[in-house]
Design an enzyme around this catalytic site. Structure first.
Site, PDB file in Angstrom:
ATOM      1  N   GLY A  11     -88.132 -39.236 -14.342  1.00 47.45           N
ATOM      2  CA  GLY A  11     -88.605 -39.967 -15.722  1.00 47.45           C
ATOM      3  C   GLY A  11     -88.913 -39.027 -16.644  1.00 47.45           C
ATOM      4  O   GLY A  11     -89.467 -37.924 -16.226  1.00 47.45           O
ATOM      5  N   ASP A 116     -92.036 -34.585  -8.112  1.00 47.80           N
ATOM      6  CA  ASP A 116     -91.816 -34.010  -6.558  1.00 47.80           C
ATOM      7  C   ASP A 116     -90.817 -34.361  -6.299  1.00 47.80           C
ATOM      8  O   ASP A 116     -89.951 -33.513  -5.448  1.00 47.80           O
ATOM      9  CB  ASP A 116     -93.076 -34.798  -5.792  1.00 47.80           C
ATOM     10  N   THR A 118     -87.495 -34.255  -7.762  1.00 47.46           N
ATOM     11  CA  THR A 118     -86.695 -33.427  -8.105  1.00 47.46           C
ATOM     12  C   THR A 118     -86.922 -32.023  -7.442  1.00 47.46           C
ATOM     13  O   THR A 118     -85.779 -31.246  -7.199  1.00 47.46           O
ATOM     14  CB  THR A 118     -87.021 -33.095  -9.770  1.00 47.46           C
ATOM     15  N   ASP A 140     -97.611 -37.809 -14.609  1.00 45.20           N
ATOM     16  CA  ASP A 140     -98.823 -38.309 -13.642  1.00 45.20           C
ATOM     17  C   ASP A 140     -99.717 -37.196 -13.255  1.00 45.20           C
ATOM     18  O   ASP A 140    -100.662 -37.368 -12.545  1.00 45.20           O
ATOM     19  CB  ASP A 140     -97.738 -38.864 -12.392  1.00 45.20           C
ATOM     20  N   MET A 182    -100.389 -45.830 -16.204  1.00 47.92           N
ATOM     21  CA  MET A 182     -99.381 -45.212 -15.271  1.00 47.92           C
ATOM     22  C   MET A 182     -99.999 -44.223 -14.383  1.00 47.92           C
ATOM     23  O   MET A 182    -101.155 -43.712 -14.587  1.00 47.92           O
ATOM     24  CB  MET A 182     -98.001 -44.643 -15.888  1.00 47.92           C
ATOM     25  N   GLY A 183     -99.240 -43.458 -13.653  1.00 44.82           N
ATOM     26  CA  GLY A 183     -99.782 -42.321 -12.696  1.00 44.82           C
ATOM     27  C   GLY A 183     -99.325 -42.644 -11.349  1.00 44.82           C
ATOM     28  O   GLY A 183     -99.638 -41.638 -10.473  1.00 44.82           O
ATOM     29  N   ARG A 184     -98.616 -43.509 -10.895  1.00 38.52           N
ATOM     30  CA  ARG A 184     -98.065 -43.783  -9.488  1.00 38.52           C
ATOM     31  C   ARG A 184     -99.361 -43.908  -8.769  1.00 38.52           C
ATOM     32  O   ARG A 184    -100.187 -44.415  -8.724  1.00 38.52           O
ATOM     33  CB  ARG A 184     -97.026 -42.808  -9.381  1.00 38.52           C
ATOM     34  N   GLU A 235    -102.188 -48.169 -12.138  1.00 38.35           N
ATOM     35  CA  GLU A 235    -100.958 -48.912 -11.719  1.00 38.35           C
ATOM     36  C   GLU A 235    -100.969 -48.854 -10.013  1.00 38.35           C
ATOM     37  O   GLU A 235    -100.870 -49.777  -9.383  1.00 38.35           O
ATOM     38  CB  GLU A 235     -99.716 -48.445 -12.150  1.00 38.35           C
ATOM     39  N   ARG A 290     -95.141 -42.086 -22.196  1.00 38.02           N
ATOM     40  CA  ARG A 290     -94.126 -40.852 -21.838  1.00 38.02           C
ATOM     41  C   ARG A 290     -93.225 -40.448 -22.982  1.00 38.02           C
ATOM     42  O   ARG A 290     -92.595 -39.614 -22.860  1.00 38.02           O
ATOM     43  CB  ARG A 290     -93.055 -41.597 -20.665  1.00 38.02           C
TER      44      ARG A 290
END
Ligand code: F6P
Length: 378
Positions: A11, A116, A118, A140, A182-184, A235, A290
């Protein structure tokens, strides 16, 4: 060192172009040619790249959002989805093809700008003899061994502005406003923006919540004459003994994270409305976190990351991730970031399988939130 290449993968995040610019400028200062693979690892696989030239395509980048060389979100060349002629799907390791492209073009180092996922591929290429240098990108802020990824500060600023705007409308209507950010699986964006925006509650993945605790906070405010409240929700937040709210499960066997989070804000707003009787509304902030121009802080951080990355290449230090720790630029082996050797925030419940850096439960941010009387749902 004469020829290097950059790829941006995963992303996008504000500051990607600023990192590219910093690498290209430092390369030029040192007489190195710089190239960019188009759309991340996909470009590496398809041998699709451009020369990055500060007088043409790589100029005016510092403030520009996105990435001029494009990105791909779910490309795992070590387990790549191939559709056969008869329509059947197979996952193949095509990394050797990428390595052939790198060798044939004479690239002496590949800069991998990403999170992470990538960096995992970057580590895997390193293990196969490619000189890689990772730069930790993600809004994130969840990459291990670095205090701050670039793009994160901008995302927090955008979320903070949203909270400011929700404040005035919440107060006017006597409503509870929920903001889903967001932030996973890490709550950095949620907690920092909640503190910066003066929210009354922040629900983060690191602390499973009890909705009744949030309701207590809203009622306590009401008893003090505060007829509105602001709740920031990450999220990835989950109720105690409950599950993640998932927007979509992607059909993706590449081994990358195939879950798209989203929807928890709506769930929480409905529960609060039911339990308090106050009108509650959810706003999901989404991709504005983003997109667009990076903050001044991120421009500087990105520039530090990019220059350091190129410096490391010139020093011959490869297979590392550039880090920002205690205010200083440094590096750590990619293996320590994504491999089995990683040591990350054990206090926050990370496991061997999880590469991400969550908020440690003893972090200052959590102490600050509690001192302020902010509900963390526990
Ligand atoms: O990792 C960055 C991020 O924006 C997360 O905060 C979010 O969960 C995810 O990416 C969204 O991914 P996609 O671009 O695939 O919708």
């Amino acid at each position: 060192m004469k020829k290097v290449a950059i790829l941006t993968n995963g992303g996008d995040a504000p500051g990607l172009n600023a990192v590219i610019r910093a690498i290209v400028k430092t390369a030029r200062t040192n007489g190195v040619e710089c190239y960019g693979f188009i759309e991340g690892y996909k470009g590496l696989l398809n041998n699709n790249f451009v020369k990055l030239d500060l007088d043409t395509n790589a100029s005016g980048l510092l403030h520009r959002g996105g990435t001029i060389i494009g990105t791909s979100n779910s490309t795992n060349v070590f387990n790549y989805k191939v559709v056969n002629e008869d329509g059947t799907i197979e996952y193949k390791d095509l990394s050797d093809k990428c390595i052939e492209n790198i060798k044939n073009n004479g690239f002496e180092c590949i800069f991998t700008l990403g999170g992470d996922g990538t960096q995992k591929s970057s580590r895997d290429f390193s293990l196969k003899g490619v000189n890689c240098i990772g730069v930790p990108k993600t809004i994130d802020n969840d990459v291990a061994h670095t205090d701050m990824t670039f793009g994160y500060n901008t995302a927090v600023s955008v979320a903070t502005e949203a909270i400011d705007r929700l404040h005035t409308t919440a107060e006017s209507h006597h409503r509870v406003m929920v903001l889903e950010v967001m932030g996973r699986y890490a709550g950095w964006i949620a907690l920092e923006s909640a503190i910066a925006g003066g929210a009354d509650a922040a629900l983060i993945p690191e602390i499973p919540y009890d909705i009744n605790k949030v309701v207590d906070k809203i009622n306590e405010r009401r008893a003090r004459g505060k007829e509105f409240s602001i709740v920031v929700v990450s999220e990835g937040a989950t109720p105690i003994n409950g599950n993640l709210v998932i927007k979509k499960k992607l059909e993706d066997g590449s081994g990358l994270d195939n879950i798209r989070l989203g929807g928890i804000g709506e769930v929480i707003a409905n529960e609060i409305e039911e339990l308090t009787g106050m009108v509650s509304r959810n706003t999901t902030l989404g991709y504005v976190q983003r997109g667009g121009t990076p903050s001044a802080f991120d421009r500087i951080l990105s520039t530090k990351y990019g220059t350091k990355a190129m410096e490391l290449a010139l020093e011959g230090i490869f297979n590392v991730l550039v880090t920002y720790k205690d205010g200083k630029m440094g590096y750590v082996s990619l293996e320590d970031v994504v491999g089995d050797n990683k040591v990350i925030g054990a206090a926050s419940g990370n496991t061997k399988e999880s590469n991400i850096r969550k908020i440690p439960l003893d972090d200052d941010l959590i102490r600050v939130a509690r001192d302020l009387g902010m509900s963390l749902g526990d």
